[in-house]
Every structure is written in structure tokens, then in C-alpha cells.
Design a protein around this motif. Structure first.
Motif, PDB file in Angstrom:
ATOM      1  N   GLN A 188       0.846  -1.194   0.000  1.00 11.17           N
ATOM      2  CA  GLN A 188       0.000   0.000   0.000  1.00 11.17           C
ATOM      3  C   GLN A 188       0.880   1.242   0.000  1.00 11.17           C
ATOM      4  O   GLN A 188       2.002   1.224   0.487  1.00 11.17           O
ATOM      5  CB  GLN A 188      -0.965  -0.040   1.184  1.00 11.17           C
ATOM      6  N   GLY A 189       0.375   2.299  -0.602  1.00  9.49           N
ATOM      7  CA  GLY A 189       1.148   3.525  -0.725  1.00  9.49           C
ATOM      8  C   GLY A 189       1.877   3.626  -2.055  1.00  9.49           C
ATOM      9  O   GLY A 189       2.486   4.646  -2.361  1.00  9.49           O
ATOM     10  N   LEU A 190       1.808   2.575  -2.871  1.00  9.51           N
ATOM     11  CA  LEU A 190       2.462   2.574  -4.185  1.00  9.51           C
ATOM     12  C   LEU A 190       1.490   2.937  -5.312  1.00  9.51           C
ATOM     13  O   LEU A 190       1.825   2.824  -6.472  1.00  9.51           O
ATOM     14  CB  LEU A 190       3.075   1.188  -4.477  1.00  9.51           C
ATOM     15  N   ARG A 191       0.286   3.345  -4.943  1.00  8.56           N
ATOM     16  CA  ARG A 191      -0.785   3.712  -5.884  1.00  8.56           C
ATOM     17  C   ARG A 191      -1.285   2.522  -6.715  1.00  8.56           C
ATOM     18  O   ARG A 191      -1.796   2.701  -7.811  1.00  8.56           O
ATOM     19  CB  ARG A 191      -0.346   4.856  -6.787  1.00  8.56           C
ATOM     20  N   ILE A 192      -1.114   1.336  -6.187  1.00  8.24           N
ATOM     21  CA  ILE A 192      -1.549   0.141  -6.908  1.00  8.24           C
ATOM     22  C   ILE A 192      -3.064   0.090  -6.987  1.00  8.24           C
ATOM     23  O   ILE A 192      -3.628  -0.270  -8.026  1.00  8.24           O
ATOM     24  CB  ILE A 192      -0.941  -1.122  -6.263  1.00  8.24           C
ATOM     25  N   GLY A 193      -3.749   0.466  -5.915  1.00  8.26           N
ATOM     26  CA  GLY A 193      -5.211   0.506  -5.946  1.00  8.26           C
ATOM     27  C   GLY A 193      -5.716   1.447  -7.023  1.00  8.26           C
ATOM     28  O   GLY A 193      -6.650   1.133  -7.762  1.00  8.26           O
ATOM     29  N   ARG A 194      -5.072   2.587  -7.136  1.00  6.50           N
ATOM     30  CA  ARG A 194      -5.448   3.574  -8.158  1.00  6.50           C
ATOM     31  C   ARG A 194      -5.242   2.994  -9.558  1.00  6.50           C
ATOM     32  O   ARG A 194      -6.093   3.115 -10.434  1.00  6.50           O
ATOM     33  CB  ARG A 194      -4.615   4.852  -7.966  1.00  6.50           C
ATOM     34  N   LEU A 195      -4.103   2.360  -9.767  1.00  7.30           N
ATOM     35  CA  LEU A 195      -3.809   1.754 -11.068  1.00  7.30           C
ATOM     36  C   LEU A 195      -4.809   0.657 -11.408  1.00  7.30           C
ATOM     37  O   LEU A 195      -5.301   0.584 -12.538  1.00  7.30           O
ATOM     38  CB  LEU A 195      -2.384   1.193 -11.079  1.00  7.30           C
ATOM     39  N   LEU A 196      -5.113  -0.199 -10.440  1.00  9.80           N
ATOM     40  CA  LEU A 196      -6.092  -1.256 -10.672  1.00  9.80           C
ATOM     41  C   LEU A 196      -7.458  -0.660 -11.012  1.00  9.80           C
ATOM     42  O   LEU A 196      -8.129  -1.119 -11.936  1.00  9.80           O
ATOM     43  CB  LEU A 196      -6.215  -2.161  -9.440  1.00  9.80           C
ATOM     44  N   GLY A 197      -7.864   0.345 -10.252  1.00  7.56           N
ATOM     45  CA  GLY A 197      -9.150   0.986 -10.503  1.00  7.56           C
ATOM     46  C   GLY A 197      -9.225   1.606 -11.893  1.00  7.56           C
ATOM     47  O   GLY A 197     -10.218   1.448 -12.609  1.00  7.56           O
ATOM     48  N   GLU A 198      -8.158   2.312 -12.287  1.00  3.92           N
ATOM     49  CA  GLU A 198      -8.128   2.920 -13.618  1.00  3.92           C
ATOM     50  C   GLU A 198      -8.211   1.856 -14.706  1.00  3.92           C
ATOM     51  O   GLU A 198      -8.928   2.013 -15.698  1.00  3.92           O
ATOM     52  CB  GLU A 198      -6.851   3.748 -13.802  1.00  3.92           C
ATOM     53  N   ARG A 199      -7.479   0.764 -14.534  1.00  2.00           N
ATOM     54  CA  ARG A 199      -7.481  -0.297 -15.546  1.00  2.00           C
ATOM     55  C   ARG A 199      -8.831  -1.004 -15.627  1.00  2.00           C
ATOM     56  O   ARG A 199      -9.267  -1.375 -16.712  1.00  2.00           O
ATOM     57  CB  ARG A 199      -6.380  -1.317 -15.252  1.00  2.00           C
ATOM     58  N   ILE A 200      -9.483  -1.189 -14.482  1.00  2.00           N
ATOM     59  CA  ILE A 200     -10.810  -1.826 -14.493  1.00  2.00           C
ATOM     60  C   ILE A 200     -11.815  -0.921 -15.197  1.00  2.00           C
ATOM     61  O   ILE A 200     -12.639  -1.390 -15.982  1.00  2.00           O
ATOM     62  CB  ILE A 200     -11.262  -2.186 -13.054  1.00  2.00           C
ATOM     63  N   VAL A 201     -11.739   0.379 -14.955  1.00  2.00           N
ATOM     64  CA  VAL A 201     -12.636   1.320 -15.637  1.00  2.00           C
ATOM     65  C   VAL A 201     -12.368   1.282 -17.145  1.00  2.00           C
ATOM     66  O   VAL A 201     -13.307   1.241 -17.955  1.00  2.00           O
ATOM     67  CB  VAL A 201     -12.491   2.749 -15.057  1.00  2.00           C
ATOM     68  N   GLU A 202     -11.099   1.279 -17.532  1.00  2.00           N
ATOM     69  CA  GLU A 202     -10.747   1.180 -18.957  1.00  2.00           C
ATOM     70  C   GLU A 202     -11.292  -0.111 -19.569  1.00  2.00           C
ATOM     71  O   GLU A 202     -11.827  -0.112 -20.679  1.00  2.00           O
ATOM     72  CB  GLU A 202      -9.220   1.207 -19.141  1.00  2.00           C
ATOM     73  N   ARG A 203     -11.152  -1.219 -18.853  1.00  2.00           N
ATOM     74  CA  ARG A 203     -11.636  -2.507 -19.349  1.00  2.00           C
ATOM     75  C   ARG A 203     -13.154  -2.461 -19.519  1.00  2.00           C
ATOM     76  O   ARG A 203     -13.692  -2.936 -20.512  1.00  2.00           O
ATOM     77  CB  ARG A 203     -11.221  -3.622 -18.382  1.00  2.00           C
ATOM     78  N   ALA A 204     -13.848  -1.882 -18.549  1.00  2.00           N
ATOM     79  CA  ALA A 204     -15.309  -1.778 -18.631  1.00  2.00           C
ATOM     80  C   ALA A 204     -15.716  -0.978 -19.874  1.00  2.00           C
ATOM     81  O   ALA A 204     -16.643  -1.363 -20.594  1.00  2.00           O
ATOM     82  CB  ALA A 204     -15.871  -1.129 -17.361  1.00  2.00           C
TER      83      ALA A 204
END
Length: 165
Positions: free
Chosen positions: A95-111
Motif C-alpha cells: 500500500q502507498g504505491l498507488r496500486i489501488g489507483r492503477l487497478l481501478g483505472e485499468r478496471i474502468v478502462e476494461r469496462a
């Protein structure tokens, strides 16, 4: 439109394959057990992601840090054009590496690529860091319907059609 972060080379976001089944389970079990209790719906989807998520038209992304699975996020197909962002987890040591943000952005892109009109998620108000992330991704709170998860007390949506205008 949310600002996108440049991904460090030590972090990769990859599509799920059965090799990551245990990591997907463990990453989610770790956070759910810390704040809540594992429910039957968790055991089903985490225990058999191929049948409960992938085979139903969903997707799972895995975050790797130096090749080690440290995060996950699922996209569940609810109905044509409507998907749920679910099972987002990042191990505390990453946590703190912005991994959650990256995952969220990629999931939105995939959707978006799948033609989704709407993306929603269920969460809990105690998870303030997660709720803050969802807001930064563009999700807004909407009325909560009954859920299969006892812990869910907030619903958020991202209208992808409205966002595209």
C-alpha cells in the motif's frame, strides 16, 4: 476525466489466469478478515473465480510488484452494459504505491472497452481510504439496495455514458 499515473516499471497489471487463483483468494481474504468476516458469497467467488467471474463475462486484473502478486480487482458482468467493480485488494506491504489507483483505472478502462454504460461497486463506510479512491476515480454515491454482502452499506456508480460526453 481522472488523472492517470505513470506506472513504475516494477509494477505490472496483468490479466488473471488460474496461476493467480491462490493469490486472488489470499489478497481478498487478507483485507476482508481484517475488517469483517468472510461471507458465503466471498468464499464462492474467491474460491472459484473461473466459474463465478470469468465464465460469466467478467475479468480479473492482478497487480504484480517485482513479479509478486500484491493486488487484485475484479469486473463482474451484472447484465449487458452494467458491470460491478469488486474484490479490489492490495496487500498492506504494497500500500502507498498507488496500486489501488492503477487497478481501478485499468478496471474502468476494461469496462469501457467492453461497452459498459455503468459501473457500480458496493463497499463499507468504514473503508474511508477505499471510498476516497473510488471518488477520485469518478464514482458517486447512489441509493443502496439490499446486497448479498452483510458488510455492504454504500453503493457507488460511475456513469460511463455521461463521462464520455
Amino acid at each position: 476525466m481522472p488523472q492517470h499515473y505513470t506506472m513504475p516499471s516494477s509494477i505490472q497489471i496483468v490479466d488473471y489466469n488460474p496461476f493467480y487463483a491462490k493469490a486472488f483468494y489470499d489478497l481478498n481474504h487478507e483485507w476482508i478478515s481484517k475488517y469483517f468476516v468472510m461471507e458465503e458469497a466471498d468464499e464462492q467467488s474467491l474460491g472459484d473465480p473461473q466459474n463465478y467471474i470469468i465464465n460469466k463475462g467478467g475479468h480479473i486484473l492482478i497487480a504484480l510488484f517485482h513479479g509478486e502478486p500484491v493486488g487484485a480487482c475484479a469486473l463482474l458482468k451484472e447484465e449487458e452494459g452494467i458491470y460491478e467493480m469488486s474484490k479490489m485488494a492490495v496487500t498492506p506491504r504494497a500500500q502507498g504505491l498507488r496500486i489501488g489507483r492503477l487497478l481501478g483505472e485499468r478496471i474502468v478502462e476494461r469496462a469501457r472497452k467492453l461497452g459498459a454504460r455503468k459501473l457500480f461497486l458496493l463497499s463499507n463506510r468504514r473503508l474511508t481510504t477505499a471510498l476516497s479512491l473510488y471518488t477520485r476515480l469518478g464514482f458517486v454515491e447512489v441509493p443502496m439496495q439490499p446486497s448479498i454482502y452483510q458488510r455492504a452499506d454504500i453503493k457507488m456508480e460511475l456513469d460511463l455514458e455521461k463521462e464520455a460526453e
